[in-house]
Design a protein around this motif. Structure first.
Motif, short mmCIF file in Angstrom:
data_model
loop_
_atom_site.label_atom_id
_atom_site.label_comp_id
_atom_site.label_asym_id
_atom_site.label_seq_id
_atom_site.Cartn_x
_atom_site.Cartn_y
_atom_site.Cartn_z
N THR A 1 -38.29 4.73 -18.32
CA THR A 1 -38.15 5.19 -16.94
C THR A 1 -36.70 5.57 -16.63
O THR A 1 -35.78 4.81 -16.94
N CYS A 2 -36.49 6.72 -16.00
CA CYS A 2 -35.15 7.16 -15.64
C CYS A 2 -34.58 6.20 -14.59
O CYS A 2 -35.21 5.94 -13.57
N PRO A 3 -33.37 5.64 -14.85
CA PRO A 3 -32.79 4.68 -13.90
C PRO A 3 -32.34 5.35 -12.60
O PRO A 3 -32.18 4.68 -11.58
N ALA A 4 -32.16 6.68 -12.61
CA ALA A 4 -31.68 7.37 -11.42
C ALA A 4 -32.82 7.77 -10.49
O ALA A 4 -32.75 7.56 -9.28
N CYS A 5 -33.90 8.35 -11.07
CA CYS A 5 -34.97 8.85 -10.18
C CYS A 5 -36.32 8.21 -10.46
O CYS A 5 -37.32 8.58 -9.85
N GLN A 6 -36.36 7.25 -11.37
CA GLN A 6 -37.57 6.47 -11.67
C GLN A 6 -38.68 7.29 -12.31
O GLN A 6 -39.82 6.83 -12.40
N ARG B 1 -32.77 12.04 -22.00
CA ARG B 1 -32.26 12.78 -20.85
C ARG B 1 -33.45 13.05 -19.95
O ARG B 1 -34.47 13.59 -20.38
N CYS B 2 -33.30 12.68 -18.69
CA CYS B 2 -34.38 12.86 -17.73
C CYS B 2 -34.58 14.36 -17.48
O CYS B 2 -33.62 15.08 -17.22
N THR B 3 -35.84 14.81 -17.56
CA THR B 3 -36.11 16.24 -17.38
C THR B 3 -36.08 16.62 -15.90
O THR B 3 -35.99 17.78 -15.54
N ALA B 4 -36.14 15.62 -15.02
CA ALA B 4 -36.13 15.90 -13.59
C ALA B 4 -34.71 15.97 -13.04
O ALA B 4 -34.35 16.93 -12.35
N CYS B 5 -33.86 14.97 -13.35
CA CYS B 5 -32.53 14.92 -12.73
C CYS B 5 -31.38 15.04 -13.73
O CYS B 5 -30.23 15.13 -13.34
N GLY B 6 -31.69 15.06 -15.03
CA GLY B 6 -30.63 15.27 -16.02
C GLY B 6 -29.86 14.03 -16.41
O GLY B 6 -28.97 14.08 -17.25
N GLN B 7 -30.20 12.89 -15.82
CA GLN B 7 -29.54 11.63 -16.15
C GLN B 7 -29.82 11.27 -17.61
O GLN B 7 -30.93 11.40 -18.09
N GLU B 8 -28.76 10.82 -18.32
CA GLU B 8 -28.95 10.32 -19.68
C GLU B 8 -29.02 8.81 -19.64
O GLU B 8 -28.25 8.18 -18.92
ZN LIG Z 1 -34.15 11.20 -13.50
#
Ligand SMILES: [Zn+2]
Length: 113
Positions: free
Chosen positions: A88-93, A72-79
């Motif tokens: 790397t988070c696919p939503a916010c990189q 789970r991305c700590t910046a945007c919450g994307q799983e």
């Molecule tokens: Zn993210």
């Protein structure tokens, strides 16, 4: 060496269950291993074959079920899942995140006779 310790505690637990069930022999142990648990199946099997000698678990089949890693991305919450070792988070990189699953190592069930 890491696998030796976890294999030993897994074996102890399996023997405890078998004893409680008044089983003569453990025929199969079903294990769940997270993708990033750092557990190598072959090492567990190797140690198991060695330390189970002379116990009711000797010769038991070890079955490994792999559990994929998820973050789970700590910046945007994307799983998101781990893809080719890329965190790397696919939503916010953003790189990294919190591990939701993938570090597991546990015994799911055992079969006895
Ligand atoms: Zn993210």
């Amino acid at each position: 060496m890491h696998e030796l310790a976890v294999t030993q505690s897994m074996l102890n637990l399996a023997l405890e269950y078998a004893e409680r069930a008044s089983a003569q022999r453990i025929t199969r142990i079903n294990l769940v291993v997270g993708e990033i648990a750092g557990i190598v199946d072959e090492s567990v099997q190797f140690y198991f074959d060695f330390i189970s000698q002379g116990t009711p678990a000797e010769g038991a089949l070890l079955s490994f079920r792999k559990l994929p890693a998820r973050f789970r991305c700590t910046a945007c919450g994307q799983e998101f899942p781990l893809r080719d070792g890329d965190w790397t988070c696919p939503a916010c990189q953003r790189l990294g995140g919190e591990v939701i699953s993938g570090r597991e190592f546990y015994m799911e069930s055992i079969e006895v006779e």
